[in-house]
Design a protein around this motif. Structure first.
Motif, PDB file in Angstrom:
ATOM      1  N   LEU A 160       0.923  -1.226  -0.144  1.00 57.37           N
ATOM      2  CA  LEU A 160      -0.045  -0.038  -0.058  1.00 57.37           C
ATOM      3  C   LEU A 160       0.805   1.318  -0.097  1.00 57.37           C
ATOM      4  O   LEU A 160       0.548   2.280   0.410  1.00 57.37           O
ATOM      5  N   SER A 161       2.327   1.207  -0.516  1.00 54.27           N
ATOM      6  CA  SER A 161       3.116   2.163  -0.694  1.00 54.27           C
ATOM      7  C   SER A 161       2.262   3.344  -1.798  1.00 54.27           C
ATOM      8  O   SER A 161       1.587   2.654  -2.727  1.00 54.27           O
ATOM      9  N   ASP A 162       2.813   4.485  -1.620  1.00 51.59           N
ATOM     10  CA  ASP A 162       2.098   5.524  -2.488  1.00 51.59           C
ATOM     11  C   ASP A 162       2.736   5.113  -4.100  1.00 51.59           C
ATOM     12  O   ASP A 162       3.907   4.764  -4.217  1.00 51.59           O
ATOM     13  N   ILE A 163       1.595   5.322  -4.846  1.00 48.65           N
ATOM     14  CA  ILE A 163       2.130   4.855  -6.480  1.00 48.65           C
ATOM     15  C   ILE A 163       2.396   6.160  -7.236  1.00 48.65           C
ATOM     16  O   ILE A 163       1.905   7.450  -6.949  1.00 48.65           O
ATOM     17  N   ASN A 164       3.610   5.827  -8.023  1.00 45.43           N
ATOM     18  CA  ASN A 164       4.116   6.965  -8.591  1.00 45.43           C
ATOM     19  C   ASN A 164       4.780   6.315 -10.049  1.00 45.43           C
ATOM     20  O   ASN A 164       4.865   5.076 -10.256  1.00 45.43           O
ATOM     21  N   GLU A 165       5.311   7.234 -10.802  1.00 38.31           N
ATOM     22  CA  GLU A 165       5.992   6.819 -11.998  1.00 38.31           C
ATOM     23  C   GLU A 165       7.087   5.868 -11.828  1.00 38.31           C
ATOM     24  O   GLU A 165       7.556   5.295 -12.780  1.00 38.31           O
ATOM     25  N   GLU A 166       7.751   5.954 -10.568  1.00 39.85           N
ATOM     26  CA  GLU A 166       8.793   5.194 -10.165  1.00 39.85           C
ATOM     27  C   GLU A 166       8.572   3.790  -9.929  1.00 39.85           C
ATOM     28  O   GLU A 166       9.122   2.829  -9.599  1.00 39.85           O
ATOM     29  N   SER A 167       7.386   3.681  -9.510  1.00 47.54           N
ATOM     30  CA  SER A 167       6.726   2.443  -9.074  1.00 47.54           C
ATOM     31  C   SER A 167       7.121   1.333 -10.157  1.00 47.54           C
ATOM     32  O   SER A 167       6.800   1.376 -11.242  1.00 47.54           O
ATOM     33  N   THR A 168       7.594   0.102  -9.699  1.00 49.21           N
ATOM     34  CA  THR A 168       7.506  -1.028 -10.545  1.00 49.21           C
ATOM     35  C   THR A 168       6.700  -2.146 -10.702  1.00 49.21           C
ATOM     36  O   THR A 168       6.417  -2.246  -9.670  1.00 49.21           O
ATOM     37  N   GLY A 169       6.952  -2.968 -11.464  1.00 46.87           N
ATOM     38  CA  GLY A 169       6.402  -4.184 -11.464  1.00 46.87           C
ATOM     39  C   GLY A 169       4.939  -4.036 -12.706  1.00 46.87           C
ATOM     40  O   GLY A 169       4.719  -3.038 -12.832  1.00 46.87           O
ATOM     41  N   ILE A 170       4.791  -5.216 -13.361  1.00 48.90           N
ATOM     42  CA  ILE A 170       3.698  -5.090 -14.057  1.00 48.90           C
ATOM     43  C   ILE A 170       2.146  -4.774 -13.409  1.00 48.90           C
ATOM     44  O   ILE A 170       1.549  -4.051 -14.124  1.00 48.90           O
ATOM     45  N   TRP A 171       1.846  -5.063 -12.323  1.00 44.35           N
ATOM     46  CA  TRP A 171       1.092  -4.910 -11.439  1.00 44.35           C
ATOM     47  C   TRP A 171       0.876  -3.316 -11.417  1.00 44.35           C
ATOM     48  O   TRP A 171      -0.059  -2.445 -11.568  1.00 44.35           O
ATOM     49  N   ASN A 172       1.701  -2.543 -11.169  1.00 45.17           N
ATOM     50  CA  ASN A 172       1.780  -1.081 -10.919  1.00 45.17           C
ATOM     51  C   ASN A 172       1.802  -0.491 -12.122  1.00 45.17           C
ATOM     52  O   ASN A 172       1.029   0.465 -12.292  1.00 45.17           O
ATOM     53  N   GLU A 173       2.653  -0.815 -13.115  1.00 42.70           N
ATOM     54  CA  GLU A 173       2.897  -0.164 -14.247  1.00 42.70           C
ATOM     55  C   GLU A 173       1.757  -0.052 -14.978  1.00 42.70           C
ATOM     56  O   GLU A 173       1.510   0.936 -15.849  1.00 42.70           O
ATOM     57  N   TRP A 174       1.260  -1.170 -15.104  1.00 46.02           N
ATOM     58  CA  TRP A 174      -0.130  -1.364 -16.248  1.00 46.02           C
ATOM     59  C   TRP A 174      -1.306  -1.401 -15.412  1.00 46.02           C
ATOM     60  O   TRP A 174      -2.292  -0.915 -16.509  1.00 46.02           O
ATOM     61  N   PHE A 175      -1.680  -1.550 -14.289  1.00 42.14           N
ATOM     62  CA  PHE A 175      -3.038  -1.306 -13.946  1.00 42.14           C
ATOM     63  C   PHE A 175      -3.104  -0.168 -12.993  1.00 42.14           C
ATOM     64  O   PHE A 175      -4.132   0.567 -13.121  1.00 42.14           O
ATOM     65  N   VAL A 176      -2.347  -0.071 -11.935  1.00 43.53           N
ATOM     66  CA  VAL A 176      -2.565   0.734 -10.708  1.00 43.53           C
ATOM     67  C   VAL A 176      -2.210   2.386 -11.103  1.00 43.53           C
ATOM     68  O   VAL A 176      -2.903   2.941 -10.926  1.00 43.53           O
ATOM     69  N   PHE A 177      -1.043   2.428 -11.763  1.00 43.88           N
ATOM     70  CA  PHE A 177      -0.447   3.707 -11.977  1.00 43.88           C
ATOM     71  C   PHE A 177      -1.440   4.460 -12.931  1.00 43.88           C
ATOM     72  O   PHE A 177      -1.638   5.467 -12.905  1.00 43.88           O
ATOM     73  N   PRO A 178      -1.654   3.729 -14.169  1.00 47.74           N
ATOM     74  CA  PRO A 178      -2.809   4.291 -15.047  1.00 47.74           C
ATOM     75  C   PRO A 178      -3.989   5.045 -14.491  1.00 47.74           C
ATOM     76  O   PRO A 178      -4.453   5.896 -14.578  1.00 47.74           O
ATOM     77  N   LEU A 179      -4.588   4.064 -13.617  1.00 48.21           N
ATOM     78  CA  LEU A 179      -5.855   4.450 -13.049  1.00 48.21           C
ATOM     79  C   LEU A 179      -5.693   5.628 -11.902  1.00 48.21           C
ATOM     80  O   LEU A 179      -6.540   6.404 -11.792  1.00 48.21           O
ATOM     81  N   SER A 180      -4.577   5.597 -11.425  1.00 48.13           N
ATOM     82  CA  SER A 180      -4.232   6.748 -10.340  1.00 48.13           C
ATOM     83  C   SER A 180      -3.877   8.102 -11.236  1.00 48.13           C
ATOM     84  O   SER A 180      -4.621   9.098 -10.811  1.00 48.13           O
ATOM     85  N   GLN A 181      -3.295   7.919 -12.381  1.00 45.46           N
ATOM     86  CA  GLN A 181      -3.091   9.101 -13.063  1.00 45.46           C
ATOM     87  C   GLN A 181      -4.637   9.451 -13.669  1.00 45.46           C
ATOM     88  O   GLN A 181      -4.773  10.915 -13.726  1.00 45.46           O
ATOM     89  N   LEU A 182      -5.497   8.678 -13.939  1.00 43.86           N
ATOM     90  CA  LEU A 182      -6.988   9.036 -14.237  1.00 43.86           C
ATOM     91  C   LEU A 182      -7.863   9.807 -13.681  1.00 43.86           C
ATOM     92  O   LEU A 182      -8.353  10.450 -13.441  1.00 43.86           O
ATOM     93  N   LEU A 183      -7.482   9.565 -11.922  1.00 46.90           N
ATOM     94  CA  LEU A 183      -8.080   9.846 -10.924  1.00 46.90           C
ATOM     95  C   LEU A 183      -7.488  11.499 -10.833  1.00 46.90           C
ATOM     96  O   LEU A 183      -8.374  12.205 -10.549  1.00 46.90           O
ATOM     97  N   ILE A 184      -6.252  11.578 -10.908  1.00 52.83           N
ATOM     98  CA  ILE A 184      -5.718  12.893 -10.592  1.00 52.83           C
ATOM     99  C   ILE A 184      -5.981  13.716 -11.824  1.00 52.83           C
ATOM    100  O   ILE A 184      -6.337  14.994 -11.741  1.00 52.83           O
ATOM    101  N   TRP A 185      -6.274  13.363 -12.981  1.00 53.29           N
ATOM    102  CA  TRP A 185      -6.608  14.174 -14.248  1.00 53.29           C
ATOM    103  C   TRP A 185      -7.771  14.505 -14.098  1.00 53.29           C
ATOM    104  O   TRP A 185      -8.526  15.577 -14.181  1.00 53.29           O
ATOM    105  N   MET A 186      -8.931  13.620 -13.546  1.00 57.09           N
ATOM    106  CA  MET A 186     -10.265  13.977 -13.377  1.00 57.09           C
ATOM    107  C   MET A 186     -10.561  14.722 -12.083  1.00 57.09           C
ATOM    108  O   MET A 186     -11.373  15.640 -12.354  1.00 57.09           O
ATOM    109  N   ALA A 187      -9.785  14.620 -11.426  1.00 54.23           N
ATOM    110  CA  ALA A 187      -9.829  15.498 -10.010  1.00 54.23           C
ATOM    111  C   ALA A 187      -9.540  17.225 -10.690  1.00 54.23           C
ATOM    112  O   ALA A 187     -10.021  17.912 -10.175  1.00 54.23           O
ATOM    113  N   ASP A 188      -8.548  17.377 -11.292  1.00 54.25           N
ATOM    114  CA  ASP A 188      -7.914  18.534 -12.116  1.00 54.25           C
ATOM    115  C   ASP A 188      -9.018  19.107 -12.653  1.00 54.25           C
ATOM    116  O   ASP A 188      -9.431  20.376 -12.733  1.00 54.25           O
ATOM    117  N   PHE A 189      -9.813  18.331 -13.609  1.00 50.17           N
ATOM    118  CA  PHE A 189     -10.882  18.503 -14.574  1.00 50.17           C
ATOM    119  C   PHE A 189     -12.128  19.326 -13.542  1.00 50.17           C
ATOM    120  O   PHE A 189     -12.737  20.237 -13.814  1.00 50.17           O
TER     121      PHE A 189
END
Length: 252
Positions: free
Chosen positions: A23-52
Protein backbone atom coordinates in the motif's frame (compact mmCIF):
# COMPACT_ATOMS: atom_id res chain seq x y z
CA UNK A 1 -24.45 -22.12 -6.53
CA UNK A 2 -21.73 -23.70 -4.43
CA UNK A 3 -19.17 -22.61 -7.04
CA UNK A 4 -20.44 -19.05 -6.82
CA UNK A 5 -20.01 -19.00 -3.06
CA UNK A 6 -16.44 -20.27 -3.43
CA UNK A 7 -15.72 -17.57 -6.02
CA UNK A 8 -17.12 -14.83 -3.77
CA UNK A 9 -14.91 -15.94 -0.88
CA UNK A 10 -11.90 -16.23 -3.22
CA UNK A 11 -12.44 -12.75 -4.61
CA UNK A 12 -12.90 -11.31 -1.15
CA UNK A 13 -9.65 -12.98 -0.10
CA UNK A 14 -7.98 -11.51 -3.20
CA UNK A 15 -9.04 -7.99 -2.22
CA UNK A 16 -7.80 -8.45 1.34
CA UNK A 17 -4.50 -10.03 0.34
CA UNK A 18 -3.70 -7.44 -2.32
CA UNK A 19 -4.51 -4.74 0.21
CA UNK A 20 -2.05 -6.23 2.69
CA UNK A 21 0.84 -6.76 0.29
CA UNK A 22 1.72 -3.25 -0.91
CA UNK A 23 0.00 0.00 0.00
CA UNK A 24 2.94 2.31 -0.65
CA UNK A 25 2.20 5.47 -2.63
CA UNK A 26 1.99 4.85 -6.36
CA UNK A 27 4.04 7.03 -8.75
CA UNK A 28 5.96 6.89 -12.02
CA UNK A 29 8.86 5.18 -10.25
CA UNK A 30 6.74 2.24 -9.03
CA UNK A 31 7.91 -0.95 -10.72
CA UNK A 32 6.26 -4.21 -11.66
CA UNK A 33 3.57 -5.13 -14.19
CA UNK A 34 0.79 -4.70 -11.62
CA UNK A 35 1.87 -1.15 -10.74
CA UNK A 36 2.90 0.02 -14.21
CA UNK A 37 0.04 -1.38 -16.26
CA UNK A 38 -2.88 -1.36 -13.83
CA UNK A 39 -2.54 0.80 -10.71
CA UNK A 40 -0.52 3.77 -11.99
CA UNK A 41 -2.72 4.47 -15.08
CA UNK A 42 -5.84 4.46 -12.90
CA UNK A 43 -4.12 6.72 -10.37
CA UNK A 44 -3.26 9.16 -13.17
CA UNK A 45 -6.86 9.01 -14.38
CA UNK A 46 -8.07 9.94 -10.90
CA UNK A 47 -5.62 12.87 -10.72
CA UNK A 48 -6.60 14.09 -14.19
CA UNK A 49 -10.31 13.82 -13.37
CA UNK A 50 -9.78 15.70 -10.08
CA UNK A 51 -7.98 18.49 -11.93
CA UNK A 52 -10.90 18.65 -14.36
CA UNK A 53 -13.30 19.09 -11.42
CA UNK A 54 -11.28 21.85 -9.75
CA UNK A 55 -9.29 19.53 -7.50
CA UNK A 56 -12.23 17.47 -6.19
CA UNK A 57 -10.96 13.94 -5.69
CA UNK A 58 -14.36 12.95 -4.30
CA UNK A 59 -16.01 13.72 -7.64
CA UNK A 60 -13.09 12.07 -9.41
CA UNK A 61 -13.67 8.80 -7.52
CA UNK A 62 -17.40 8.92 -8.29
CA UNK A 63 -16.94 9.63 -12.01
CA UNK A 64 -14.15 7.08 -12.54
CA UNK A 65 -16.14 4.44 -10.64
CA UNK A 66 -19.09 5.01 -12.99
CA UNK A 67 -16.80 4.93 -16.06
CA UNK A 68 -15.23 1.63 -15.00
CA UNK A 69 -18.63 0.10 -14.28
CA UNK A 70 -19.89 1.19 -17.71
CA UNK A 71 -16.83 -0.32 -19.38
CA UNK A 72 -17.47 -3.58 -17.53
CA UNK A 73 -21.21 -3.52 -18.30
CA UNK A 74 -21.00 -5.87 -21.34
CA UNK A 75 -19.39 -8.50 -19.10
CA UNK A 76 -22.17 -8.08 -16.56
CA UNK A 77 -24.80 -8.48 -19.30
CA UNK A 78 -23.09 -11.68 -20.43
CA UNK A 79 -23.03 -12.93 -16.86
CA UNK A 80 -26.74 -12.16 -16.45
CA UNK A 81 -27.64 -13.99 -19.66
CA UNK A 82 -25.64 -17.00 -18.54
CA UNK A 83 -27.33 -16.96 -15.14
CA UNK A 84 -30.79 -16.83 -16.74
CA UNK A 85 -29.91 -19.70 -19.08
CA UNK A 86 -28.77 -21.83 -16.13
CA UNK A 87 -31.97 -21.01 -14.23
CA UNK A 88 -34.08 -21.99 -17.24
CA UNK A 89 -32.65 -25.53 -17.41
CA UNK A 90 -32.44 -26.00 -13.64
CA UNK A 91 -35.66 -28.12 -13.51
CA UNK A 92 -34.17 -30.49 -16.10
CA UNK A 93 -30.92 -30.71 -14.12
CA UNK A 94 -32.89 -31.57 -10.98
CA UNK A 95 -34.72 -34.32 -12.88
CA UNK A 96 -31.40 -35.81 -13.95
CA UNK A 97 -30.14 -35.72 -10.36
CA UNK A 98 -33.24 -37.57 -9.19
CA UNK A 99 -32.87 -40.08 -12.01
CA UNK A 100 -29.25 -40.76 -11.15
CA UNK A 101 -29.44 -40.38 -7.37
CA UNK A 102 -27.17 -43.34 -6.69
CA UNK A 103 -23.68 -42.40 -5.49
CA UNK A 104 -21.82 -45.19 -7.28
CA UNK A 105 -19.18 -44.14 -9.81
CA UNK A 106 -20.90 -45.39 -12.97
CA UNK A 107 -24.15 -43.64 -12.10
CA UNK A 108 -22.35 -40.37 -11.36
CA UNK A 109 -20.43 -40.62 -14.64
CA UNK A 110 -23.73 -41.09 -16.45
CA UNK A 111 -25.15 -38.07 -14.62
CA UNK A 112 -22.19 -35.93 -15.68
CA UNK A 113 -22.47 -37.14 -19.27
CA UNK A 114 -26.19 -36.38 -19.59
CA UNK A 115 -25.75 -33.05 -17.80
CA UNK A 116 -23.10 -32.02 -20.35
CA UNK A 117 -25.41 -33.15 -23.16
CA UNK A 118 -28.15 -31.00 -21.64
CA UNK A 119 -25.79 -28.00 -21.59
CA UNK A 120 -24.88 -28.60 -25.23
CA UNK A 121 -28.52 -29.01 -26.24
CA UNK A 122 -29.45 -25.61 -24.80
CA UNK A 123 -26.14 -23.93 -25.70
CA UNK A 124 -25.31 -23.25 -22.04
CA UNK A 125 -21.75 -22.94 -20.76
CA UNK A 126 -21.70 -23.52 -16.97
CA UNK A 127 -18.44 -21.58 -16.66
CA UNK A 128 -19.65 -18.56 -18.65
CA UNK A 129 -21.13 -16.94 -15.54
CA UNK A 130 -17.84 -17.17 -13.66
CA UNK A 131 -15.54 -15.84 -16.40
CA UNK A 132 -16.88 -12.24 -16.38
CA UNK A 133 -16.29 -12.05 -12.62
CA UNK A 134 -12.69 -13.23 -12.97
CA UNK A 135 -12.04 -10.74 -15.80
CA UNK A 136 -13.48 -7.82 -13.81
CA UNK A 137 -11.61 -8.42 -10.59
CA UNK A 138 -8.08 -7.32 -11.66
CA UNK A 139 -9.55 -4.00 -12.86
CA UNK A 140 -11.62 -3.43 -9.72
CA UNK A 141 -8.77 -4.42 -7.39
CA UNK A 142 -6.37 -2.17 -9.35
CA UNK A 143 -8.79 0.74 -8.92
CA UNK A 144 -8.99 -0.06 -5.22
CA UNK A 145 -5.18 0.17 -5.10
CA UNK A 146 -5.17 3.39 -7.10
CA UNK A 147 -7.52 5.00 -4.57
CA UNK A 148 -5.56 3.75 -1.57
CA UNK A 149 -2.11 4.57 -2.98
CA UNK A 150 -2.63 7.97 -4.62
CA UNK A 151 -1.04 10.33 -2.12
CA UNK A 152 -2.99 13.40 -3.28
CA UNK A 153 -6.32 11.82 -2.31
CA UNK A 154 -5.35 11.58 1.37
CA UNK A 155 -4.99 15.36 1.64
CA UNK A 156 -8.47 16.30 0.42
CA UNK A 157 -11.99 16.43 1.83
CA UNK A 158 -15.33 15.77 0.15
CA UNK A 159 -18.75 16.69 1.51
CA UNK A 160 -18.49 16.17 5.31
CA UNK A 161 -15.55 13.75 5.46
CA UNK A 162 -11.81 13.61 4.91
CA UNK A 163 -10.87 11.21 2.11
CA UNK A 164 -7.75 10.17 3.97
CA UNK A 165 -9.44 9.17 7.24
CA UNK A 166 -12.16 6.61 8.10
CA UNK A 167 -15.73 7.90 8.30
CA UNK A 168 -18.33 5.94 10.27
CA UNK A 169 -21.35 7.31 8.42
CA UNK A 170 -19.88 6.42 5.04
CA UNK A 171 -18.82 3.01 6.36
CA UNK A 172 -22.43 2.37 7.44
CA UNK A 173 -23.68 3.49 4.01
CA UNK A 174 -21.21 1.08 2.39
CA UNK A 175 -22.65 -1.75 4.48
CA UNK A 176 -26.29 -0.78 3.77
CA UNK A 177 -25.75 -0.47 0.02
CA UNK A 178 -23.86 -3.79 -0.02
CA UNK A 179 -26.77 -5.49 1.75
CA UNK A 180 -29.29 -3.89 -0.62
CA UNK A 181 -27.33 -4.90 -3.69
CA UNK A 182 -26.95 -8.48 -2.45
CA UNK A 183 -30.65 -8.64 -1.53
CA UNK A 184 -31.76 -7.51 -4.99
CA UNK A 185 -29.42 -10.00 -6.66
CA UNK A 186 -30.75 -12.82 -4.48
CA UNK A 187 -34.28 -11.89 -5.46
CA UNK A 188 -33.47 -12.76 -9.08
CA UNK A 189 -32.23 -16.28 -8.28
CA UNK A 190 -33.74 -19.40 -6.71
CA UNK A 191 -33.51 -19.51 -2.88
CA UNK A 192 -30.15 -20.76 -1.63
CA UNK A 193 -29.11 -21.03 2.04
CA UNK A 194 -25.42 -20.51 1.23
CA UNK A 195 -26.08 -17.24 -0.57
CA UNK A 196 -28.38 -16.15 2.27
CA UNK A 197 -25.42 -16.44 4.65
CA UNK A 198 -23.39 -14.19 2.33
CA UNK A 199 -26.22 -11.65 2.42
CA UNK A 200 -25.33 -10.88 6.04
CA UNK A 201 -21.62 -11.69 6.11
CA UNK A 202 -20.59 -9.41 3.24
CA UNK A 203 -22.12 -6.15 4.60
CA UNK A 204 -20.62 -6.79 8.04
CA UNK A 205 -17.17 -7.38 6.55
CA UNK A 206 -17.46 -4.29 4.36
CA UNK A 207 -18.35 -2.14 7.39
CA UNK A 208 -15.41 -3.57 9.36
CA UNK A 209 -13.03 -2.84 6.48
CA UNK A 210 -14.54 0.61 5.89
CA UNK A 211 -14.05 1.82 9.47
CA UNK A 212 -10.39 0.82 9.25
CA UNK A 213 -9.60 2.28 5.82
CA UNK A 214 -9.68 5.84 4.41
CA UNK A 215 -13.12 7.16 3.51
CA UNK A 216 -12.05 7.38 -0.14
CA UNK A 217 -12.40 3.60 -0.33
CA UNK A 218 -15.82 3.67 1.33
CA UNK A 219 -16.95 6.26 -1.22
CA UNK A 220 -15.84 3.89 -3.98
CA UNK A 221 -17.79 1.01 -2.41
CA UNK A 222 -20.94 3.09 -1.99
CA UNK A 223 -20.86 4.34 -5.58
CA UNK A 224 -20.09 0.89 -6.95
CA UNK A 225 -22.98 -0.60 -4.98
CA UNK A 226 -25.41 2.11 -6.10
CA UNK A 227 -24.42 1.52 -9.72
CA UNK A 228 -24.93 -2.24 -9.30
CA UNK A 229 -28.34 -1.71 -7.69
CA UNK A 230 -29.57 0.44 -10.57
CA UNK A 231 -27.96 -1.89 -13.12
CA UNK A 232 -29.62 -4.98 -11.63
CA UNK A 233 -33.06 -3.34 -11.47
CA UNK A 234 -32.80 -2.25 -15.12
CA UNK A 235 -31.37 -5.53 -16.43
CA UNK A 236 -33.85 -7.80 -14.66
CA UNK A 237 -37.00 -5.68 -15.04
CA UNK A 238 -37.82 -6.78 -18.63
CA UNK A 239 -37.20 -10.39 -17.57
CA UNK A 240 -39.58 -10.06 -14.62
CA UNK A 241 -42.25 -8.39 -16.76
CA UNK A 242 -41.98 -11.14 -19.39
CA UNK A 243 -42.33 -13.84 -16.73
CA UNK A 244 -45.37 -12.05 -15.24
CA UNK A 245 -47.10 -11.89 -18.64
CA UNK A 246 -46.31 -15.53 -19.32
CA UNK A 247 -47.68 -16.58 -15.91
CA UNK A 248 -50.77 -14.44 -16.39
CA UNK A 249 -51.37 -15.90 -19.81
CA UNK A 250 -51.03 -19.42 -18.50
CA UNK A 251 -53.59 -18.78 -15.75
CA UNK A 252 -56.10 -17.48 -18.25
Amino acid sequence: MRKKVIIVFALLALVVLTGCTDLSDINEESTGIWNEWFVFPLSQLLIWMADFFSGSFGLAIIIVTIIIRLVLLPLMIQQTKSSRAMQAIQPEIEELRKKYSSKDQKTQQKLQQETMELFQKHGVNPLAGCLPILVQMPILVAFYHAIMRTAEIKEHTFLWFSLGSPDYILALLAGITTFTQQKIMMGQAPPNPQMKVMLYIMPIMIVIFAINFPAALSLYWVMGNLFMIVQTLIMYRPHVQTESKTTGGAKK
